[in-house]
Design an enzyme around this catalytic site. Structure first.
Site, short mmCIF file in Angstrom:
data_model
loop_
_atom_site.label_atom_id
_atom_site.label_comp_id
_atom_site.label_asym_id
_atom_site.label_seq_id
_atom_site.Cartn_x
_atom_site.Cartn_y
_atom_site.Cartn_z
N SER A 139 -58.39 94.14 84.11
CA SER A 139 -58.43 92.67 84.20
C SER A 139 -59.85 92.16 83.93
O SER A 139 -60.04 91.19 83.21
CB SER A 139 -57.97 92.21 85.58
OG SER A 139 -56.64 92.61 85.82
N GLU A 140 -60.83 92.82 84.56
CA GLU A 140 -62.23 92.46 84.31
C GLU A 140 -63.12 93.70 84.38
O GLU A 140 -62.84 94.64 85.12
CB GLU A 140 -62.75 91.41 85.30
CG GLU A 140 -62.34 90.00 85.01
CD GLU A 140 -61.20 89.54 85.89
OE1 GLU A 140 -60.57 88.51 85.54
OE2 GLU A 140 -60.93 90.21 86.91
N THR A 141 -64.18 93.63 83.60
CA THR A 141 -65.30 94.58 83.67
C THR A 141 -66.55 93.77 83.97
O THR A 141 -66.78 92.72 83.36
CB THR A 141 -65.46 95.35 82.35
OG1 THR A 141 -64.28 96.13 82.12
CG2 THR A 141 -66.67 96.25 82.37
N HIS A 168 -62.31 89.49 92.04
CA HIS A 168 -62.29 90.92 92.36
C HIS A 168 -63.46 91.68 91.74
O HIS A 168 -63.98 92.61 92.37
CB HIS A 168 -60.91 91.52 92.01
CG HIS A 168 -60.79 92.19 90.68
ND1 HIS A 168 -60.46 91.50 89.53
CD2 HIS A 168 -60.93 93.48 90.31
CE1 HIS A 168 -60.41 92.35 88.53
NE2 HIS A 168 -60.68 93.55 88.96
#
Length: 287
Positions: free
Chosen positions: A41-43, A71
């Protein structure tokens, strides 16, 4: 580099985020390519701060950079604490929305999100019901709006947990609706109705960001907390526990809270985190 499961104190639950250290020499293009390679979803990339902060974070979905996300903020804080000889009681993260205070207490990371912004939308509930393949009467009789505490989410309340579990999202339609409204995606939620914790259950869909369903969304939960504080509870100070990722087998727990201050509504979102992977990036000439 670490991979950290946020909003869970147990591995392989919650929402995984990749955390890349010492990213000052990486170009924006390379960061985006790494995020696409990670396909989470995210880095989040940690850099030297330019303001009065412990570190600067740049956050990328597989498709684009975000000014903030929940998150990866928890993941970044957990990663930073792991690099210290002692765990501080508080941190400050610099990111696209400015400085984000983070309180660290009993392995719980609690961030203060941006002052909420609300926006009414021209999309009808009937259109949204079609987008998630539910009968209209499975939607709650409450206000649907775009709310942002750093990232704008289209919020929709469903009648109960059964409706939440049974929806079948039309990702193409959700992407078109949210793109037209300037929202990152659609976050739906339902009250457990039991009066016990967790009070709410949440699901988040962001196909326009390359994320069909986000296991546990910190900014989406922050938007819901602002909605609850404004449209449901209407008390100066409050909070509750929510869960997300149940339908994906990645249950995470989110501690949501709010307080009315002289500057406006102050939203906090907290959760645990655990490291599940350690490694190195070998980019060769890619950077």
């Amino acid at each position: 580099m670490l991979q950290i499961d946020a909003f869970s104190d147990r591995p392989l639950l919650g929402n995984p985020a990749a955390v890349v250290f010492d990213a000052d020499d990486l170009s924006t293009e390379t960061m985006q390519r790494i995020a696409r390679e990670m396909n989470l979803s995210e880095t989040v990339f940690l850099l030297r701060p330019t303001d009065d902060a412990n570190y600067r974070a740049r956050i990328f979905t597989p498709m684009r950079e975000l000014p903030f996300a929940g998150h990866p903020t928890i993941a970044a804080a957990h990663a930073f604490c792991g690099e210290q000889s002692r765990t501080p009681q508080s941190l400050t993260q610099e990111c696209g929305i400015g400085l984000v205070p983070i309180r660290v207490e009993d392995d719980l990371y609690t961030m203060t999100q941006a002052t909420p912004q609300f926006c009414d939308v021209p999309v009808t509930k009937a259109e949204l019901a079609e987008a998630i393949s539910l009968p209209l009467d499975m939607l709650a009789d409450s206000r649907h709006r775009i709310v942002s505490t750093g990232v704008p989410w289209l919020l929709l309340e469903l009648h109960d947990l059964q409706a939440l579990a049974g929806l079948r999202p039309d990702l193409g339609r959700i992407e078109r609706i949210c793109h037209g409204l300037g929202a990152a995606g659609l976050t739906v939620f339902a009250d457990s109705g039991s009066g016990a914790a967790p009070r709410l259950r949440v699901r988040t869909f962001a196909p326009g960001e390359g994320v069909a369903e986000d296991p546990v969304c910190g900014s989406g939960n922050g938007a819901i907390a602002a909605w609850v504080a404004t449209h449901r509870d209407a008390v100066p100070r409050g909070g509750y526990l929510s869960e997300q990722g149940v339908e994906m087998g990645r249950r995470g727990l989110v501690h949501a809270g709010w307080e009315t201050t002289a500057e406006g509504l102050r939203i906090t979102i907290g959760g645990a985190a655990c490291i599940v992977l350690r490694g190195e990036l070998d980019l060769g000439d890619a950077s």
